[in-house]
Design a protein around this motif. Sequence first.
Motif, PDB file in Angstrom:
ATOM      1  N   MET A   1      57.617  -9.047 -14.055  1.00  0.00           N
ATOM      2  CA  MET A   1      56.796  -8.905 -12.850  1.00  0.00           C
ATOM      3  C   MET A   1      57.393  -7.855 -11.908  1.00  0.00           C
ATOM      4  O   MET A   1      58.603  -7.815 -11.724  1.00  0.00           O
ATOM      5  CB  MET A   1      56.744 -10.252 -12.117  1.00  0.00           C
ATOM      6  CG  MET A   1      55.881 -10.236 -10.898  1.00  0.00           C
ATOM      7  SD  MET A   1      56.214 -11.698  -9.911  1.00  0.00           S
ATOM      8  CE  MET A   1      55.492 -11.197  -8.383  1.00  0.00           C
ATOM      9  N   LYS A   2      56.541  -7.052 -11.353  1.00  0.00           N
ATOM     10  CA  LYS A   2      57.021  -5.987 -10.469  1.00  0.00           C
ATOM     11  C   LYS A   2      57.660  -6.605  -9.224  1.00  0.00           C
ATOM     12  O   LYS A   2      57.126  -7.562  -8.655  1.00  0.00           O
ATOM     13  CB  LYS A   2      55.839  -5.117 -10.061  1.00  0.00           C
ATOM     14  CG  LYS A   2      56.241  -3.883  -9.302  1.00  0.00           C
ATOM     15  CD  LYS A   2      55.019  -3.100  -8.859  1.00  0.00           C
ATOM     16  CE  LYS A   2      55.427  -1.988  -7.912  1.00  0.00           C
ATOM     17  NZ  LYS A   2      54.291  -1.268  -7.367  1.00  0.00           N
ATOM     18  N   GLN A  16      46.243 -10.210   3.442  1.00  0.00           N
ATOM     19  CA  GLN A  16      45.831 -11.353   2.623  1.00  0.00           C
ATOM     20  C   GLN A  16      45.539 -10.966   1.186  1.00  0.00           C
ATOM     21  O   GLN A  16      44.578 -11.432   0.579  1.00  0.00           O
ATOM     22  CB  GLN A  16      44.635 -12.054   3.265  1.00  0.00           C
ATOM     23  CG  GLN A  16      45.013 -12.690   4.594  1.00  0.00           C
ATOM     24  CD  GLN A  16      43.833 -13.372   5.244  1.00  0.00           C
ATOM     25  OE1 GLN A  16      42.876 -12.714   5.609  1.00  0.00           O
ATOM     26  NE2 GLN A  16      43.904 -14.680   5.378  1.00  0.00           N
ATOM     27  N   GLU A  17      46.382 -10.090   0.667  1.00  0.00           N
ATOM     28  CA  GLU A  17      46.261  -9.686  -0.726  1.00  0.00           C
ATOM     29  C   GLU A  17      46.913 -10.744  -1.602  1.00  0.00           C
ATOM     30  O   GLU A  17      48.125 -10.986  -1.490  1.00  0.00           O
ATOM     31  CB  GLU A  17      46.996  -8.360  -0.948  1.00  0.00           C
ATOM     32  CG  GLU A  17      46.337  -7.169  -0.331  1.00  0.00           C
ATOM     33  CD  GLU A  17      45.116  -6.772  -1.117  1.00  0.00           C
ATOM     34  OE1 GLU A  17      45.115  -6.965  -2.346  1.00  0.00           O
ATOM     35  OE2 GLU A  17      44.164  -6.310  -0.497  1.00  0.00           O
ATOM     36  N   PRO A  18      46.147 -11.373  -2.517  1.00  0.00           N
ATOM     37  CA  PRO A  18      46.726 -12.448  -3.332  1.00  0.00           C
ATOM     38  C   PRO A  18      47.948 -12.018  -4.140  1.00  0.00           C
ATOM     39  O   PRO A  18      48.889 -12.775  -4.292  1.00  0.00           O
ATOM     40  CB  PRO A  18      45.581 -12.852  -4.242  1.00  0.00           C
ATOM     41  CG  PRO A  18      44.357 -12.442  -3.529  1.00  0.00           C
ATOM     42  CD  PRO A  18      44.723 -11.212  -2.772  1.00  0.00           C
ATOM     43  N   ARG A  19      47.938 -10.777  -4.631  1.00  0.00           N
ATOM     44  CA  ARG A  19      49.082 -10.395  -5.481  1.00  0.00           C
ATOM     45  C   ARG A  19      50.380 -10.329  -4.670  1.00  0.00           C
ATOM     46  O   ARG A  19      51.455 -10.650  -5.173  1.00  0.00           O
ATOM     47  CB  ARG A  19      48.808  -9.076  -6.193  1.00  0.00           C
ATOM     48  CG  ARG A  19      48.617  -7.899  -5.294  1.00  0.00           C
ATOM     49  CD  ARG A  19      48.396  -6.646  -6.083  1.00  0.00           C
ATOM     50  NE  ARG A  19      47.972  -5.571  -5.218  1.00  0.00           N
ATOM     51  CZ  ARG A  19      48.173  -4.298  -5.484  1.00  0.00           C
ATOM     52  NH1 ARG A  19      48.782  -3.940  -6.579  1.00  0.00           N
ATOM     53  NH2 ARG A  19      47.748  -3.372  -4.647  1.00  0.00           N
ATOM     54  N   GLN A  21      50.834 -12.097  -1.884  1.00  0.00           N
ATOM     55  CA  GLN A  21      51.125 -13.484  -1.495  1.00  0.00           C
ATOM     56  C   GLN A  21      51.874 -14.192  -2.619  1.00  0.00           C
ATOM     57  O   GLN A  21      52.846 -14.912  -2.384  1.00  0.00           O
ATOM     58  CB  GLN A  21      49.816 -14.226  -1.182  1.00  0.00           C
ATOM     59  CG  GLN A  21      49.163 -13.732   0.102  1.00  0.00           C
ATOM     60  CD  GLN A  21      47.808 -14.380   0.354  1.00  0.00           C
ATOM     61  OE1 GLN A  21      47.085 -14.696  -0.579  1.00  0.00           O
ATOM     62  NE2 GLN A  21      47.461 -14.561   1.608  1.00  0.00           N
ATOM     63  N   LYS A  22      51.410 -13.946  -3.845  1.00  0.00           N
ATOM     64  CA  LYS A  22      52.103 -14.584  -4.965  1.00  0.00           C
ATOM     65  C   LYS A  22      53.510 -13.992  -5.130  1.00  0.00           C
ATOM     66  O   LYS A  22      54.466 -14.709  -5.446  1.00  0.00           O
ATOM     67  CB  LYS A  22      51.300 -14.411  -6.265  1.00  0.00           C
ATOM     68  CG  LYS A  22      51.958 -15.185  -7.400  1.00  0.00           C
ATOM     69  CD  LYS A  22      51.132 -15.322  -8.638  1.00  0.00           C
ATOM     70  CE  LYS A  22      51.913 -16.184  -9.655  1.00  0.00           C
ATOM     71  NZ  LYS A  22      51.226 -16.304 -10.937  1.00  0.00           N
ATOM     72  N   ALA A  23      53.617 -12.688  -4.909  1.00  0.00           N
ATOM     73  CA  ALA A  23      54.930 -12.053  -5.009  1.00  0.00           C
ATOM     74  C   ALA A  23      55.902 -12.677  -4.017  1.00  0.00           C
ATOM     75  O   ALA A  23      57.089 -12.896  -4.336  1.00  0.00           O
ATOM     76  CB  ALA A  23      54.800 -10.559  -4.749  1.00  0.00           C
ATOM     77  N   VAL A  25      55.817 -15.741  -2.911  1.00  0.00           N
ATOM     78  CA  VAL A  25      56.172 -17.068  -3.446  1.00  0.00           C
ATOM     79  C   VAL A  25      57.192 -16.927  -4.565  1.00  0.00           C
ATOM     80  O   VAL A  25      58.209 -17.638  -4.605  1.00  0.00           O
ATOM     81  CB  VAL A  25      54.891 -17.803  -3.936  1.00  0.00           C
ATOM     82  CG1 VAL A  25      55.243 -19.083  -4.683  1.00  0.00           C
ATOM     83  CG2 VAL A  25      53.982 -18.113  -2.760  1.00  0.00           C
ATOM     84  N   VAL A  26      56.944 -15.981  -5.467  1.00  0.00           N
ATOM     85  CA  VAL A  26      57.843 -15.819  -6.617  1.00  0.00           C
ATOM     86  C   VAL A  26      59.230 -15.321  -6.179  1.00  0.00           C
ATOM     87  O   VAL A  26      60.256 -15.837  -6.607  1.00  0.00           O
ATOM     88  CB  VAL A  26      57.204 -14.842  -7.642  1.00  0.00           C
ATOM     89  CG1 VAL A  26      58.195 -14.481  -8.745  1.00  0.00           C
ATOM     90  CG2 VAL A  26      55.955 -15.463  -8.242  1.00  0.00           C
ATOM     91  N   GLN A  27      59.239 -14.351  -5.291  1.00  0.00           N
ATOM     92  CA  GLN A  27      60.519 -13.730  -4.927  1.00  0.00           C
ATOM     93  C   GLN A  27      61.367 -14.558  -3.959  1.00  0.00           C
ATOM     94  O   GLN A  27      62.579 -14.438  -3.959  1.00  0.00           O
ATOM     95  CB  GLN A  27      60.264 -12.334  -4.316  1.00  0.00           C
ATOM     96  CG  GLN A  27      59.905 -11.312  -5.385  1.00  0.00           C
ATOM     97  CD  GLN A  27      59.699  -9.920  -4.828  1.00  0.00           C
ATOM     98  OE1 GLN A  27      58.866  -9.189  -5.325  1.00  0.00           O
ATOM     99  NE2 GLN A  27      60.463  -9.522  -3.810  1.00  0.00           N
ATOM    100  N   SER A  29      60.837 -18.116  -3.115  1.00  0.00           N
ATOM    101  CA  SER A  29      60.833 -19.585  -3.138  1.00  0.00           C
ATOM    102  C   SER A  29      62.197 -20.148  -3.535  1.00  0.00           C
ATOM    103  O   SER A  29      62.575 -21.234  -3.069  1.00  0.00           O
ATOM    104  CB  SER A  29      59.715 -20.128  -4.020  1.00  0.00           C
ATOM    105  OG  SER A  29      59.824 -19.598  -5.299  1.00  0.00           O
ATOM    106  N   LEU A  54      55.649 -22.570   2.910  1.00  0.00           N
ATOM    107  CA  LEU A  54      55.053 -21.339   2.353  1.00  0.00           C
ATOM    108  C   LEU A  54      53.624 -21.136   2.860  1.00  0.00           C
ATOM    109  O   LEU A  54      53.221 -20.012   3.166  1.00  0.00           O
ATOM    110  CB  LEU A  54      55.067 -21.396   0.820  1.00  0.00           C
ATOM    111  CG  LEU A  54      56.421 -21.094   0.176  1.00  0.00           C
ATOM    112  CD1 LEU A  54      56.410 -21.467  -1.304  1.00  0.00           C
ATOM    113  CD2 LEU A  54      56.807 -19.626   0.336  1.00  0.00           C
ATOM    114  N   LEU A  58      52.522 -17.866   4.979  1.00  0.00           N
ATOM    115  CA  LEU A  58      51.421 -16.969   4.592  1.00  0.00           C
ATOM    116  C   LEU A  58      50.301 -16.939   5.639  1.00  0.00           C
ATOM    117  O   LEU A  58      49.626 -15.931   5.808  1.00  0.00           O
ATOM    118  CB  LEU A  58      50.858 -17.384   3.226  1.00  0.00           C
ATOM    119  CG  LEU A  58      51.813 -17.153   2.050  1.00  0.00           C
ATOM    120  CD1 LEU A  58      51.289 -17.797   0.778  1.00  0.00           C
ATOM    121  CD2 LEU A  58      52.043 -15.663   1.810  1.00  0.00           C
TER     122      LEU A  58
END
Lengths: 183, 502
Positions: A1-2, A16-19, A21-23, A25-27, A29, A54, A58
């Motif tokens: 993942m980038k 509010q870009e989902p990608r 937002q997920k980044a 969470v991933v980076q 959490s 989280l 967000l």
Amino acid sequence: MKKYTPQEIIRGCKKQEPRFQKALVVQYSGLLMAVSRRYTKDQSSSKDILQEALIQILKSITNYKEQGTFEAWMKRIVINTAIKYFSKNSFKNELYTIDDQPENSVEPGAYSNMAAAELMEIINQLPDSYRTIFNLYAIEGYSHKEIGEMLSITESTSRSQLTRARASLKKILITKEKIRLRI
Amino acid sequence: MNTEFEKHAREQFDGLEVTVDTDALWANVYPHVKEEKGNRKVFWFFLLGLLVGVTAIGLFNFKQGNNTSANKSTEATTSATSIITEPIGSSDQTDLNNQVTAMSIGTTADDVKTNPSILELTESDFEKVETRLNTASNKDTTASSLTTKTKSISQKKSPSTASSQSNQSNKKDAIASDLYNEKTPITSKETTPLPTNKEAFTQKEKALIAADRKSLTNTLLIQALNASVIDQRDDSKIPESQQKNALDTYVKNLSRLKKATKKLRVGIGVYGGVSKSTSELSTNDTIGVNYTAERNTSEKQLETAHLGLGISVYSNKHLYLRSGVEYTRIASVFSSNSSLTTIDSTWAAKEITVNTITGERDTIFGNVPSITTNEFTKKHYNYIHLIDIPVIIGYQFEYEPWSVGIEGGIYANISAKYTGDISSTASDSFYDLEADEDKWFKTNIGVQPFIGLNAAYNVSDNFQVHFSPGFRFETLFSTDKNPVKEKHASLGIRFGVRYIFD
């Protein structure tokens, strides 16, 4: 993942870009879970706190003014969520009987080789109010005044609870050391 | 111990990360942070609510206004035209009805030319008549003293006026008779046969009303009022419905007369509307070719909304000037696609060994890589917010209670603001329209030409609803710094309500 830079994540999350937002969470959490874990006794509660924090991060990221580091801002939200998670009243009413101060002092060798997981286990043995105040003061570096405001308690309550927390920790460490030496 | 232990703990906890199942966490977090898109609906409901509210208030005021004027107490005054000389009573309505009849007949425009003095009426005369009519129309009437009343009024007229009235009366009778013989469409729906002595009058009355509908103009109304001829008729009762019809006709015509005699009238109102906007994107330079193509495929124009406060000035020459402040929101949507691939690992059977001799299975567990790809399509709703001052002039054709105006003018823009984002010239990023760091868009788009129609329906003397289709010509929104030349034009309709002051 980038892997994105904090600036990219902030900008993307503000839109509010989902990608992004997920980044976030991933980076982050893992880091935030470590904070949440210090304030709870069980993993289930720390997961709940992390999830709530989280969502809060967000939703309120548009208010982030980029004063101080992004990580510090997020940690503060996790801590506030943890404080809310436990009833504030518990800090005022929770009374624990502290036995007499242990006579023996704790040698640095008793904890110098302890890793984070073991330290966390020791701190988690403290009652909720002691653990919270110990974490806020000793680990996060908040002053008693700030702690008093965060927990809606007086500065003197914060001081006395910290003293008791330290005493409890000392006792736990001595007990642990005794067991170790017996082994 | 405290300091040492705490220092050691701080060092250990600093930057500490704990393994978390981020996919599960994200699955729980995402539903709570999804973008909410209820704002557009709220906006339209607000606009609709505003229009309904204003219309309701207007209609309520209209009704109230009628009741108030009907309840006004009226002092008997001497009119310059001798129309009103008696106190209000049950018989006044019959007098007034006679006046209506008289005025309805009118004469021809030639009569006005030969005798211009018949136009010499003041506004107060009409107001007095109107007040008395309204009061009288609310009272039960027996009309039993018609003859007495008409005589008493006639006696107060000067000999010259009486002579003139006699002539007018003959003319009116002739016109009414002609109209009746021509079988002009009659709207009255009386089915009960009237007594013989009334029948002639009723038929004549119908013919007069038809004449009124057919040919009455403001000028003729002035003549008729000025002539103020009272027919000498039977003292038979006039059916109430006819009286009402005649009175209604009279009041309507009086309002038209007022409009005609007032040099300038001012109206204020609110309106809202929608337009279909077109967006034309063209390349400014060679760099922008692909970018323009990308924007053309990813962007779609949505409805344009208008909301305004208007002020209008009407002249009695049918010309009007319309101005005010108008807010316009041009909306578009821009879709962007992205994907996120997450490589993680899960604890699962990594290797299974089967002993072919014994048949025993040996399973080795370990971390097995798992790849998850999520596709996202985000819709960016972009808005251009304009604040303009319209300066429109028009010419109005009257078809009571309707009026239709042809109008044209300019929209002078005082502010242009942009929100949202579009794809950037650099791939995989977005250009923030609000920040507009590269100054791609104008903050003031200058002047836009406008043409349109304005159809208005007069709900009452002072209150009207209107709808106005119009076209705003194409205007350049981008600066030279923008790699894309961006123009917009809109065709739409505005609805509103207007209060016109006397």
